[in-house]
Design a protein around this motif. Structure first.
Motif, PDB file in Angstrom:
ATOM      1  N   LYS A   1      53.446  36.918  34.308  1.00 18.16           N
ATOM      2  CA  LYS A   1      53.081  36.460  32.928  1.00 18.16           C
ATOM      3  C   LYS A   1      51.309  36.283  33.293  1.00 18.16           C
ATOM      4  N   LYS A   2      50.888  35.811  34.292  1.00 20.02           N
ATOM      5  CA  LYS A   2      49.465  35.723  34.515  1.00 20.02           C
ATOM      6  C   LYS A   2      49.224  36.630  35.813  1.00 20.02           C
ATOM      7  N   GLY A   3      48.882  37.996  35.793  1.00 19.80           N
ATOM      8  CA  GLY A   3      48.616  38.748  36.834  1.00 19.80           C
ATOM      9  C   GLY A   3      47.810  39.869  36.729  1.00 19.80           C
ATOM     10  N   GLY A   4      47.248  40.227  37.874  1.00 21.62           N
ATOM     11  CA  GLY A   4      46.249  41.387  37.788  1.00 21.62           C
ATOM     12  C   GLY A   4      47.069  42.704  37.717  1.00 21.62           C
ATOM     13  N   ILE A   5      46.209  43.682  37.571  1.00 20.35           N
ATOM     14  CA  ILE A   5      46.966  45.011  37.484  1.00 20.35           C
ATOM     15  C   ILE A   5      47.568  45.723  38.702  1.00 20.35           C
ATOM     16  N   ALA A   6      47.026  45.106  40.054  1.00 21.42           N
ATOM     17  CA  ALA A   6      47.451  45.398  41.221  1.00 21.42           C
ATOM     18  C   ALA A   6      49.208  45.353  41.042  1.00 21.42           C
ATOM     19  N   ARG A   7      49.674  44.534  39.952  1.00 21.76           N
ATOM     20  CA  ARG A   7      51.237  44.480  39.978  1.00 21.76           C
ATOM     21  C   ARG A   7      51.768  45.572  39.605  1.00 21.76           C
ATOM     22  N   PHE A   8      50.951  46.654  39.066  1.00 21.15           N
ATOM     23  CA  PHE A   8      51.679  47.999  38.885  1.00 21.15           C
ATOM     24  C   PHE A   8      51.551  48.965  40.064  1.00 21.15           C
ATOM     25  N   ILE A   9      51.236  48.555  41.208  1.00 19.28           N
ATOM     26  CA  ILE A   9      51.266  49.559  42.407  1.00 19.28           C
ATOM     27  C   ILE A   9      52.584  49.829  42.914  1.00 19.28           C
ATOM     28  N   ASN A  10      53.093  50.963  43.143  1.00 22.39           N
ATOM     29  CA  ASN A  10      54.692  51.336  43.318  1.00 22.39           C
ATOM     30  C   ASN A  10      54.567  51.432  45.144  1.00 22.39           C
ATOM     31  N   HIS A  11      55.837  51.550  45.371  1.00 20.72           N
ATOM     32  CA  HIS A  11      56.125  51.561  46.803  1.00 20.72           C
ATOM     33  C   HIS A  11      56.125  53.098  47.095  1.00 20.72           C
ATOM     34  N   SER A  12      55.710  53.445  48.535  1.00 23.96           N
ATOM     35  CA  SER A  12      56.115  54.757  49.015  1.00 23.96           C
ATOM     36  C   SER A  12      56.245  54.583  50.500  1.00 23.96           C
ATOM     37  N   CYS A  13      57.183  55.420  50.873  1.00 21.48           N
ATOM     38  CA  CYS A  13      57.508  55.321  52.623  1.00 21.48           C
ATOM     39  C   CYS A  13      56.350  55.835  53.232  1.00 21.48           C
ATOM     40  N   ASP A  14      55.500  56.798  52.585  1.00 22.88           N
ATOM     41  CA  ASP A  14      54.178  57.373  53.113  1.00 22.88           C
ATOM     42  C   ASP A  14      53.020  56.761  52.255  1.00 22.88           C
ATOM     43  N   PRO A  15      52.704  55.476  52.421  1.00 16.99           N
ATOM     44  CA  PRO A  15      51.683  54.998  51.636  1.00 16.99           C
ATOM     45  C   PRO A  15      50.199  55.107  51.761  1.00 16.99           C
ATOM     46  N   ASN A  16      49.317  55.172  51.063  1.00 12.13           N
ATOM     47  CA  ASN A  16      47.882  55.340  51.152  1.00 12.13           C
ATOM     48  C   ASN A  16      47.224  54.060  51.328  1.00 12.13           C
ATOM     49  N   CYS A  17      48.068  52.892  51.002  1.00  8.96           N
ATOM     50  CA  CYS A  17      47.561  51.619  51.182  1.00  8.96           C
ATOM     51  C   CYS A  17      48.340  50.531  51.735  1.00  8.96           C
ATOM     52  N   THR A  18      47.848  49.652  52.130  1.00 15.95           N
ATOM     53  CA  THR A  18      48.570  48.324  52.782  1.00 15.95           C
ATOM     54  C   THR A  18      48.133  47.141  52.373  1.00 15.95           C
ATOM     55  N   ALA A  19      49.218  46.208  52.042  1.00 17.27           N
ATOM     56  CA  ALA A  19      48.941  44.816  51.521  1.00 17.27           C
ATOM     57  C   ALA A  19      48.733  43.864  52.615  1.00 17.27           C
ATOM     58  N   LYS A  20      47.795  43.102  52.562  1.00 15.82           N
ATOM     59  CA  LYS A  20      47.360  42.110  53.797  1.00 15.82           C
ATOM     60  C   LYS A  20      47.271  40.771  53.209  1.00 15.82           C
ATOM     61  N   ILE A  21      48.014  39.828  54.004  1.00 21.84           N
ATOM     62  CA  ILE A  21      47.805  38.547  53.357  1.00 21.84           C
ATOM     63  C   ILE A  21      46.606  38.026  54.378  1.00 21.84           C
ATOM     64  N   ILE A  22      45.437  37.534  53.629  1.00 27.91           N
ATOM     65  CA  ILE A  22      44.366  37.212  54.011  1.00 27.91           C
ATOM     66  C   ILE A  22      43.965  35.726  53.858  1.00 27.91           C
ATOM     67  N   ARG A  23      43.350  34.914  54.457  1.00 28.11           N
ATOM     68  CA  ARG A  23      43.077  33.575  54.378  1.00 28.11           C
ATOM     69  C   ARG A  23      41.715  33.438  53.981  1.00 28.11           C
ATOM     70  N   VAL A  24      41.240  32.875  52.758  1.00 28.24           N
ATOM     71  CA  VAL A  24      40.192  32.960  52.436  1.00 28.24           C
ATOM     72  C   VAL A  24      39.756  31.414  51.970  1.00 28.24           C
ATOM     73  N   GLY A  25      39.015  30.708  52.906  1.00 24.62           N
ATOM     74  CA  GLY A  25      38.836  29.387  52.519  1.00 24.62           C
ATOM     75  C   GLY A  25      40.131  28.576  52.251  1.00 24.62           C
ATOM     76  N   GLY A  26      40.885  28.816  53.308  1.00 23.97           N
ATOM     77  CA  GLY A  26      42.032  27.874  53.499  1.00 23.97           C
ATOM     78  C   GLY A  26      43.037  28.319  52.692  1.00 23.97           C
ATOM     79  N   THR A  27      43.060  29.165  51.632  1.00 23.41           N
ATOM     80  CA  THR A  27      44.046  29.761  50.843  1.00 23.41           C
ATOM     81  C   THR A  27      44.420  31.002  51.003  1.00 23.41           C
ATOM     82  N   LYS A  28      45.654  31.570  51.027  1.00 27.42           N
ATOM     83  CA  LYS A  28      46.058  32.896  51.374  1.00 27.42           C
ATOM     84  C   LYS A  28      45.944  33.565  50.168  1.00 27.42           C
ATOM     85  N   ARG A  29      45.530  34.971  50.297  1.00 23.74           N
ATOM     86  CA  ARG A  29      45.364  35.890  49.186  1.00 23.74           C
ATOM     87  C   ARG A  29      46.019  37.084  49.844  1.00 23.74           C
TER      88      ARG A  29
END
Ligand SMILES: Nc1ncnc2c1ncn2[C@@H]1O[C@H](CN(CC[C@H](N)C(=O)O)CC2CN(Cc3cccs3)C2)[C@@H](O)[C@H]1O
Length: 159
Positions: free
Chosen positions: A86-114
């Motif tokens: 419902k409340k999301g950015g357009i990154a939600r449209f990124i599809n999966h690939s078994c040979d991807p050109n990106c990676t999703a990382k969880i980073i900690r910014v000011g104590g919160t995970k993004r």
């Protein structure tokens, strides 16, 4: 180190990489680069509502029943999920690939995970952005999702 990640995250906030969503050759809608991107660059944050796992489980059922199909849920850790339905950015449209050109990382910014999407390699203008969803295997269950990424090394399923 962390300070570099922070600096780059703050730069990303100011100057997101230009991306667009459009029909995908993989599935329905996808996200595409509007300019060439260098390996290692931060591209976009996966933005949505941060919710507890228990809430996500209930929403998953609701979304499935209301025909939204699979949901825009991204697990951050064992207890937390980001829901971009419902409340999301357009990154939600990124599809999966078994040979991807990106990676999703969880980073900690000011104590919160993004969740931040980084380029795994140099990406050309107008390429579809993809990352490995790393969905858990649904052992023994019959609701496997066949993968349509078309990569030479495609594993055949998303889960
Ligand atoms: N390599 C792949 N092979 C097969 N299917 C894929 C692949 N990679 C993404 N998938 C599908 O895409 C969902 C991840 N989606 C990413 C964006 C999606 N393309 C969209 O247009 O919304 C988000 C979910 C939310 N659902 C809404 C729907 C819209 C139309 C039918 S269901 C899709 C996944 O759960 C899958 O079902």
């Amino acid at each position: 180190g962390d300070d570099q990640v922070l600096t780059r995250f703050n730069q990303l906030q100011k100057r997101k990489k230009p991306v667009k969503f459009a029909r995908s050759a993989i599935h329905n809608w996808g996200l595409y680069s509007l300019e060439s991107i260098t390996a290692g660059e931060m591209i976009i944050e996966y933005v949505g509502e941060k919710i507890r796992q228990e809430v996500a489980d209930l929403r998953e059922i609701k979304y499935t029943e209301s025909g939204i199909g699979s949901s825009y849920l991204f697990r951050i850790d064992e207890g937390t999920v980001v829901d971009a339905t419902k409340k999301g950015g357009i990154a939600r449209f990124i599809n999966h690939s078994c040979d991807p050109n990106c990676t999703a990382k969880i980073i900690r910014v000011g104590g919160t995970k993004r969740i931040v999407i980084y380029a795994l390699r140099d990406i050309e203008k107008d390429e579809e952005l993809t990352y490995d969803y790393k969905f858990e295997r649904e052992i023994g269950s019959d609701d496997r999702i066949p993968c349509l990424c078309g990569s030479a090394n495609c594993k055949g399923f998303l889960n």
